[in-house]
Design a protein around this motif. Sequence first.
Motif, mmCIF file in Angstrom:
data_model
loop_
_atom_site.group_PDB
_atom_site.id
_atom_site.type_symbol
_atom_site.label_atom_id
_atom_site.label_comp_id
_atom_site.label_asym_id
_atom_site.label_seq_id
_atom_site.Cartn_x
_atom_site.Cartn_y
_atom_site.Cartn_z
ATOM 1 N N LEU A 1 75.014 72.299 63.819
ATOM 2 C CA LEU A 1 76.341 72.743 64.239
ATOM 3 C C LEU A 1 76.271 74.104 64.927
ATOM 4 O O LEU A 1 76.936 74.329 65.945
ATOM 5 C CB LEU A 1 77.279 72.810 63.025
ATOM 6 C CG LEU A 1 78.701 73.307 63.280
ATOM 7 C CD1 LEU A 1 79.408 72.433 64.302
ATOM 8 C CD2 LEU A 1 79.495 73.350 61.977
ATOM 9 N N MET A 2 75.473 75.028 64.400
ATOM 10 C CA MET A 2 75.346 76.344 65.012
ATOM 11 C C MET A 2 74.720 76.247 66.401
ATOM 12 O O MET A 2 75.166 76.900 67.350
ATOM 13 C CB MET A 2 74.524 77.270 64.125
ATOM 14 C CG MET A 2 75.225 77.703 62.857
ATOM 15 S SD MET A 2 74.275 78.948 61.933
ATOM 16 C CE MET A 2 74.242 80.303 63.113
ATOM 17 N N LEU B 1 67.611 66.917 59.318
ATOM 18 C CA LEU B 1 68.219 67.331 60.582
ATOM 19 C C LEU B 1 69.209 66.279 61.076
ATOM 20 O O LEU B 1 70.249 66.622 61.647
ATOM 21 C CB LEU B 1 67.149 67.586 61.636
ATOM 22 C CG LEU B 1 66.336 68.871 61.493
ATOM 23 C CD1 LEU B 1 65.304 68.969 62.607
ATOM 24 C CD2 LEU B 1 67.242 70.089 61.497
ATOM 25 N N TYR B 2 68.880 65.013 60.853
ATOM 26 C CA TYR B 2 69.825 63.974 61.263
ATOM 27 C C TYR B 2 71.115 64.049 60.454
ATOM 28 O O TYR B 2 72.208 63.861 60.998
ATOM 29 C CB TYR B 2 69.210 62.578 61.103
ATOM 30 C CG TYR B 2 70.243 61.503 61.333
ATOM 31 C CD1 TYR B 2 70.738 61.252 62.614
ATOM 32 C CD2 TYR B 2 70.770 60.768 60.266
ATOM 33 C CE1 TYR B 2 71.714 60.303 62.822
ATOM 34 C CE2 TYR B 2 71.746 59.821 60.472
ATOM 35 C CZ TYR B 2 72.216 59.586 61.756
ATOM 36 O OH TYR B 2 73.198 58.658 61.966
ATOM 37 N N SER B 3 71.004 64.336 59.153
ATOM 38 C CA SER B 3 72.211 64.495 58.337
ATOM 39 C C SER B 3 73.082 65.619 58.885
ATOM 40 O O SER B 3 74.314 65.495 58.960
ATOM 41 C CB SER B 3 71.840 64.793 56.879
ATOM 42 O OG SER B 3 71.178 63.699 56.298
ATOM 43 N N GLY B 4 72.432 66.729 59.297
ATOM 44 C CA GLY B 4 73.184 67.822 59.893
ATOM 45 C C GLY B 4 73.805 67.434 61.216
ATOM 46 O O GLY B 4 74.944 67.826 61.528
ATOM 47 N N LEU B 5 73.076 66.654 62.026
ATOM 48 C CA LEU B 5 73.618 66.191 63.307
ATOM 49 C C LEU B 5 74.817 65.282 63.089
ATOM 50 O O LEU B 5 75.843 65.399 63.792
ATOM 51 C CB LEU B 5 72.531 65.454 64.087
ATOM 52 C CG LEU B 5 72.958 64.873 65.435
ATOM 53 C CD1 LEU B 5 73.237 65.991 66.443
ATOM 54 C CD2 LEU B 5 71.889 63.920 65.985
ATOM 55 N N GLU C 1 70.913 61.703 51.298
ATOM 56 C CA GLU C 1 70.776 62.623 52.413
ATOM 57 C C GLU C 1 71.539 63.911 52.145
ATOM 58 O O GLU C 1 71.270 64.935 52.739
ATOM 59 C CB GLU C 1 71.292 61.981 53.701
ATOM 60 C CG GLU C 1 70.455 60.800 54.161
ATOM 61 C CD GLU C 1 71.066 60.087 55.343
ATOM 62 O OE1 GLU C 1 72.317 60.021 55.399
ATOM 63 O OE2 GLU C 1 70.340 59.591 56.199
ATOM 64 N N ARG C 2 72.527 63.874 51.290
ATOM 65 C CA ARG C 2 73.340 65.045 51.029
ATOM 66 C C ARG C 2 72.734 65.952 49.965
ATOM 67 O O ARG C 2 73.226 67.036 49.700
ATOM 68 C CB ARG C 2 74.752 64.625 50.580
ATOM 69 C CG ARG C 2 75.557 63.985 51.683
ATOM 70 C CD ARG C 2 77.009 63.931 51.276
ATOM 71 N NE ARG C 2 77.227 63.203 50.055
ATOM 72 C CZ ARG C 2 77.545 61.930 49.996
ATOM 73 N NH1 ARG C 2 77.637 61.214 51.086
ATOM 74 N NH2 ARG C 2 77.761 61.352 48.832
ATOM 75 N N GLY C 3 71.658 65.479 49.330
ATOM 76 C CA GLY C 3 71.021 66.324 48.320
ATOM 77 C C GLY C 3 71.907 66.469 47.104
ATOM 78 O O GLY C 3 72.449 65.519 46.571
#
Length: 347
Positions: free
Chosen positions: A303-304, A103-107, A161-163
């Motif tokens: 983001l959504m 979730l932090y990577s997405g944030l 973190e990006r997989g």
Amino acid sequence: MRRPSLPAWLPLDPYVLILLGTVGLAALLPARGPAATVAEGAATAAVALLFFLYGARLSTREALDGLRHWRLHLTVLACTFLLFPLLGLAARGLVPTFLTPSLYSGLLFLCLVPSTIQSSIAFTSMARGNVPAAICAGSFSSLAGIFLTPLLAAGLLGGEERGEGGFSLDSLLKIVLQLLLPFLLGQALRPWIGGFLVRNKTALGYVDRGSILFVVYTAFSAGMVAGIWHQVGMARLGALMAVEAVLLAVMLSVSWYGAKRLGFGREDRIAIQFAGSKKSLAAGLPMASVLFGAQAGLAVLPLMLFHQMQLMVCAVVARRRAQDPELPVGHVAEVSRPAQHPAPQAR
């Protein structure tokens, strides 16, 4: 045909409900195997069409005229690609207490994507600000983001973190081919198709939104197939929304009061606030698909959520700005005409 609307007291874009429905469809019926390949190809083509239409709509003269207001555009770019990423990095201290690493990577990725265009224009118009400046600021931010977002992702998002995704020259090339090349092609063909697009802007608006739906379905289908949703619980989602609320509040405040300290007038400050505090779903989704691969569904969740939050909050802020006591006598009548710009869209 009129677009469905909700009561004025509920600042929720109906399109966001359709987005949520698309996520639900991806959860129930995710694209698998050959269907996933077809869906991914359709999403890529849809996003290319989206940026082609955007390039064909943008007036070259309008963009060149906007360069004269370079201080305003640099301020918006600084908010989008400097202050936002710094705040994203500061949120790293919330891991793992409040946010999971995913979730932090997405944030953090949310903090790296460019600003919106349509909603920045609509809110600036609603608040009686500098609409031409908002048009140019959003446009310049989107174009700069094609290069800056993957470069910032390369520097700030760790490979683990990006997989399976991640930054590479190949991913940058994919983003340029998918976003920049169609935009430039649209600009080149604008003299021949610009009039047609203006006459059919309502119908083409559905093309814009349909393109985003394709990308949302593809990204969340891949997430379902990869089994990533077991990583997110309701408590984590609540914590993420709280963090994003603070992030949005900080950016709205800094962009408004910071612009005043820099000597900008009221109308310019409004354009800076709305263009400098928002993030683009239309640009962020395809970039996430390239950069995160199978993890894109989870990566774009922040983001959504932020996108819907910014629409609701900025709708309230814009209404209050329109009644700002700083407005000189007679100004309301003078600037009420530009309010014909399209309503905020999920971009």
